[in-house]
Enzyme design. Structure first.
Site, PDB file in Angstrom:
ATOM      1  N   LYS A 158       0.891  -1.173   0.000  1.00 52.18           N
ATOM      2  CA  LYS A 158       0.000   0.000   0.000  1.00 52.18           C
ATOM      3  C   LYS A 158       0.921   1.212   0.000  1.00 52.18           C
ATOM      4  O   LYS A 158       1.447   1.612   1.027  1.00 52.18           O
ATOM      5  CB  LYS A 158      -0.888  -0.016   1.249  1.00 52.18           C
ATOM      6  CG  LYS A 158      -2.202   0.764   1.136  1.00 52.18           C
ATOM      7  CD  LYS A 158      -2.055   2.249   0.873  1.00 52.18           C
ATOM      8  CE  LYS A 158      -1.818   3.061   2.127  1.00 52.18           C
ATOM      9  NZ  LYS A 158      -1.574   4.515   1.801  1.00 52.18           N
ATOM     10  N   GLY A 216       7.093   5.908   8.070  1.00 54.29           N
ATOM     11  CA  GLY A 216       6.250   7.101   8.104  1.00 54.29           C
ATOM     12  C   GLY A 216       6.419   7.812   9.431  1.00 54.29           C
ATOM     13  O   GLY A 216       7.476   7.736  10.058  1.00 54.29           O
ATOM     14  N   SER A 217       5.360   8.468   9.867  1.00 53.32           N
ATOM     15  CA  SER A 217       5.471   9.297  11.066  1.00 53.32           C
ATOM     16  C   SER A 217       5.406   8.462  12.348  1.00 53.32           C
ATOM     17  O   SER A 217       4.878   7.347  12.363  1.00 53.32           O
ATOM     18  CB  SER A 217       4.341  10.322  11.087  1.00 53.32           C
ATOM     19  OG  SER A 217       3.122   9.655  11.351  1.00 53.32           O
ATOM     20  N   GLY A 271       3.062   5.285  13.280  1.00 51.10           N
ATOM     21  CA  GLY A 271       3.759   4.085  13.747  1.00 51.10           C
ATOM     22  C   GLY A 271       3.158   3.537  15.031  1.00 51.10           C
ATOM     23  O   GLY A 271       3.004   2.318  15.198  1.00 51.10           O
ATOM     24  N   GLU A 314       9.904   2.283  10.746  1.00 52.72           N
ATOM     25  CA  GLU A 314      10.987   3.224  10.457  1.00 52.72           C
ATOM     26  C   GLU A 314      10.319   4.604  10.522  1.00 52.72           C
ATOM     27  O   GLU A 314       9.584   4.979   9.614  1.00 52.72           O
ATOM     28  CB  GLU A 314      11.517   2.892   9.059  1.00 52.72           C
ATOM     29  CG  GLU A 314      12.621   3.772   8.586  1.00 52.72           C
ATOM     30  CD  GLU A 314      13.675   3.941   9.618  1.00 52.72           C
ATOM     31  OE1 GLU A 314      14.111   2.946  10.204  1.00 52.72           O
ATOM     32  OE2 GLU A 314      14.042   5.089   9.878  1.00 52.72           O
ATOM     33  N   CYS A 348      13.817  11.359   6.397  1.00 52.69           N
ATOM     34  CA  CYS A 348      13.823  11.113   7.841  1.00 52.69           C
ATOM     35  C   CYS A 348      15.231  11.279   8.384  1.00 52.69           C
ATOM     36  O   CYS A 348      15.424  11.414   9.582  1.00 52.69           O
ATOM     37  CB  CYS A 348      13.203   9.781   8.193  1.00 52.69           C
ATOM     38  SG  CYS A 348      13.913   8.427   7.340  1.00 52.69           S
TER      39      CYS A 348
HETATM   40  C1  UN1 Z   1      14.365   8.300   4.475  1.00 52.38           C
HETATM   41  O1  UN1 Z   1      14.555   9.480   4.569  1.00 52.38           O
HETATM   42  O2  UN1 Z   1      13.267   7.788   4.762  1.00 52.38           O
HETATM   43  O3  UN1 Z   1      20.394   8.064   3.875  1.00 52.38           O
HETATM   44  C2  UN1 Z   1      15.387   7.365   3.941  1.00 52.38           C
HETATM   45  C3  UN1 Z   1      19.482   8.595   3.298  1.00 52.38           C
HETATM   46  C4  UN1 Z   1      18.738   7.842   2.214  1.00 52.38           C
HETATM   47  C5  UN1 Z   1      17.531   7.188   2.752  1.00 52.38           C
HETATM   48  C6  UN1 Z   1      16.662   8.056   3.583  1.00 52.38           C
HETATM   49  N1  UN1 Z   1      19.592   6.910   1.563  1.00 52.38           N
HETATM   50  O4  UN1 Z   1      19.138   9.718   3.565  1.00 52.38           O
END
Ligand code: UN1
Length: 502
Positions: free
Chosen positions: A177, A230-231, A235, A252, A286
């Site tokens: 999804k 996601g957030s 999560g 994550e 992230c």
């Molecule tokens: C993310 O931001 O969800 O190291 C992943 C990094 C990328 C992956 C980020 N290769 O910023």
């Protein structure tokens, strides 16, 4: 320029089918606000069909020899490579990131598919000696079943690969999804996986929203693993929804990543690292550096150089090769980012540059925000504690290395961190003391490679990692197998007592 408007379907059991309700949603181009394509807004019934197809396919896919499963991923990597330019261009439209970064996103999926394809010839277990004679024992990895994968829009090709490649090579089947902001890229991804030779039903795609399709996937009794990026807030909701089914949940989540700049740092290098990590992908990673913890001895000079660099950045659509900073994903994100500018100002931080939407000319139709830098930020301010997910970073002055470590660690998240220093002792102390899943020395906070574990401590997740060997732990169960070839009953812990511990 515009991709022809396109009406899409779900992919279930190897066929493209309409959603059952007939309701739809649209994917938009964040640089212009234009509609790109229309997708089925899937219901619980659509999810149920996809899970049923994945469940049926699992019985066959788990028996396909793992090297052959890996070969499908090698073919997938080749197809991604052939389509790299087209996918890169499409990503710059649907998601908004600039061409170099969009190409990097596709490359990450290629790398992950090759890495996990190779796992088809490894998937190592262990053999150990037995405490009894004429007894053999080993541990092997088993696939778990149907994986429910819920992926974000910020890495629309890479992150589905991070999840699907290890899941599939281990013998699981998948229902994906994808985020409702980047469904067209998800569709291209799944088409290519199908072309690579996956059997029908091994991978299924259900478009739609979290509260409808996502929720059903997480609660479905035939889906034993959920992997979600996601957030933090979502999560937690996923974890609660999965608890009744005692599912494996891989999360994550957010980050509030800090770059430490010490008084002995190479300042030009530090500025490059900060600009790349704070404003790359318009801060929508992230791993983005939304805090810079700066030694007071170089605080003034760093501000000056950083602001000059930020103000040189060319803002524009991702597909324009001249663009340094693309749009953010949608109106809601833009509003949230701008609200933090207000919050920072109210908290007493000093706005050095940015802090506003770009409204001139055509850019005003899209969701563009100027690179924004706050100075004199107190570590407890909301702009220094909460994930903004936009091109905003906060400079926090400190008096010492120890204070820098305390401030960098003083947040709820634990994804990435970095230090700029020329002092090897400080670098090693930082490696030891920074409480994050990833630490960079003399580089920004972004740029993970696929063969190392990726993930974070504290509220960034629940202890799992994706990528590298660690990803296999998410998508497999261990089985320990004991084979007694003595022809008699031998009892562990009882029949070997003539050899007591020394
Ligand atoms: C993310 O931001 O969800 O190291 C992943 C990094 C990328 C992956 C980020 N290769 O910023």
């Amino acid at each position: 320029m515009a991709v022809a408007e396109h009406r899409s379907k779900n992919y279930v059991g190897g066929e493209w089918i309409d959603g059952t309700s007939g309701a739809t949603f649209e994917s938009r181009v964040p640089a212009t606000g234009e509609t790109l394509a229309t997708f089925p807004r899937s219901t619980a019934e659509d999810v149920d069909r996809a899970v049923a197809a994945a469940k049926e396919a699992f019985e066959e896919w788990r028996l396909v020899p793992a090297p052959e499963r890996g070969n499908v991923l090698f073919r997938f990597a080749r197809l991604l490579e052939e389509q790299k330019d087209e996918l890169t261009e499409l990503m710059s439209r649907e998601m908004g990131k600039v061409l170099a970064e969009a190409g990097g996103d596709v490359q990450e999926a290629i790398d992950m598919s090759i890495y996990m394809g190779g796992e088809g010839r490894r998937l190592f277990g262990h053999t150990t000696p037995s405490e009894l004679r004429e007894k053999f024992q080993m541990s092997v990895r088993m696939p778990v079943g149907v994986v429910g994968a819920i992926t974000p829009w910020n890495f629309p090709i890479a992150i589905p690969a991070w999840k699907l490649a290890p899941a599939l090579v281990a013998g699981n089947t998948v229902v994906l999804k994808p985020a409702e902001d980047t469904p067209l890229l998800a569709e291209r991804f799944i088409e290519l996986l199908g072309e690579a030779g996956l059997p029908d039903g091994a991978v299924n795609l259900v478009h739609g929203f979290g509260e409808e399709a996502g929720e059903r996937l997480v609660r479905h009794p035939d889906v034993p693993i959920i992997t979600f990026t996601g957030s933090r807030e979502t999560g937690v909701a996923v974890t609660k929804a999965a608890a009744d089914g005692l599912k494996h949940v891989h999360l994550e989540l957010g980050g509030k990543n800090g770059i430490m700049v010490m008084d002995d740092a190479d300042l030009d290098l530090a500025v490059e690292g900060i600009v790349w990590s704070a404003f790359g992908t318009s801060g929508q990673r992230c791993t983005a550096a939304s805090r810079v913890i700066v030694h007071e001895a170089i605080y003034g000079e760093l501000q000056k150089r950083l602001v000059a660099r930020a103000e040189q950045m060319k803002i524009g659509p991702g597909w324009d090769p001249e663009t340094d900073l693309g749009p953010v994903i949608n109106r809601e994100a833009l509003d949230k980012i701008h609200s933090y500018t207000g919050i920072g100002a109210d908290e007493g931080a000093k706005l050095l540059t940015g802090g506003e939407q770009v409204s001139e000319g055509d850019l005003g139709k899209g969701f563009f925000y100027r690179p924004t830098i706050f100075a004199d930020v107190d570590p407890q301010m909301r702009i220094a504690q909460e994930e903004i997910f936009g091109p905003t970073t906060a400079l926090i002055p400190v008096k010492s290395f120890d204070e820098a470590i305390r401030v960098t660690n003083g947040i709820r998240y634990g994804l990435s961190s970095s230090i700029f220093t020329r002092d090897v002792n400080k670098a090693f102390r930082a490696m030891r003391d920074l409480q994050t899943g990833i630490t960079y020395i003399n580089a920004g906070t972004t740029g993970a490679e696929v063969h190392l574990p990726f993930g974070g401590t504290k509220d960034t997740g629940n202890g799992h990692r994706e990528a590298g060997q660690a990803a296999l732990d998410v998508f497999t169960e261990w089985k320990s197998v004991y084979v007694d070839y003595s022809g008699k009953l031998q009892r562990a812990q009882i029949d070997n007592v003539e050899h007591p511990a020394p």
